[in-house]
Design a protein around this motif. Structure first.
Motif, PDB file in Angstrom:
ATOM      1  N   TYR A   1      -8.103  -2.784  -1.215  1.00 43.11           N
ATOM      2  CA  TYR A   1      -7.080  -2.591  -0.085  1.00 43.11           C
ATOM      3  C   TYR A   1      -7.967  -2.625   1.232  1.00 43.11           C
ATOM      4  O   TYR A   1      -7.555  -3.461   1.997  1.00 43.11           O
TER       5      TYR A   1
ATOM      6  N   GLY B   1       0.765  -1.110  -0.003  1.00 44.41           N
ATOM      7  CA  GLY B   1      -0.058   0.002   0.017  1.00 44.41           C
ATOM      8  C   GLY B   1       0.796   1.290  -0.059  1.00 44.41           C
ATOM      9  O   GLY B   1       0.575   2.137  -0.635  1.00 44.41           O
TER      10      GLY B   1
ATOM     11  N   CYS C   1      -2.071   4.064   5.044  1.00 46.98           N
ATOM     12  CA  CYS C   1      -2.237   2.562   5.130  1.00 46.98           C
ATOM     13  C   CYS C   1      -2.721   2.392   6.410  1.00 46.98           C
ATOM     14  O   CYS C   1      -3.784   1.442   6.730  1.00 46.98           O
TER      15      CYS C   1
ATOM     16  N   THR D   1      -7.863   1.497  -3.346  1.00 49.77           N
ATOM     17  CA  THR D   1      -8.347   1.819  -2.109  1.00 49.77           C
ATOM     18  C   THR D   1      -9.335   0.894  -1.574  1.00 49.77           C
ATOM     19  O   THR D   1      -9.393   0.136  -0.330  1.00 49.77           O
TER      20      THR D   1
END
Length: 114
Positions: free
Chosen positions: A50, A5, A24, A47
């Motif tokens: 993630y 990330g 992150c 994102t």
């Protein structure tokens, strides 16, 4: 997870390494960053993925650390195999309880917007 990330946000969004790492950590811990949001479409898609993938891993790590801190061995000579079986039993029986506890704590600490 944090490494990938951080590298992504440095390359794609132009953040510094510290800003990327900070983003992150606050994203995976479900705190959220108050003033930054990805500016590119690729950044927004990354994102979202993630968050979905990383939050589960992050919460699993927190649960594992909490278990390691709380669990006291029955005796000092506990074998690694027995400790592994004990953790597996804990994980399967209490996964829902631990997740619920984390979410209750998160919700309780959120400020009411009204």
């Amino acid at each position: 997870m944090l490494f990938s990330g951080t590298i992504f946000y440095v390359k794609q969004e132009g953040l510094t390494v510290i800003e990327s790492l900070y983003f992150c950590v606050v994203t995976l811990s479900t705190v959220g960053h108050p003033s930054f949001e990805p500016q590119t479409t690729l950044g927004k898609v990354f994102t979202m993925i993630y968050i979905v993938g990383g939050t589960g891993l992050f919460m699993g790590l927190i649960g594992y650390l909490a278990y390691a801190i709380i669990k006291k061995p029955e005796n000092a000579s506990m074998s690694p195999l027995k400790a592994s079986r004990d953790f597996s039993m804990f994980r399967s029986k209490n996964r829902c309880r631990v997740s619920t506890l984390f979410f209750v704590l998160i919700i309780k600490n959120k400020k009411d917007p009204l």
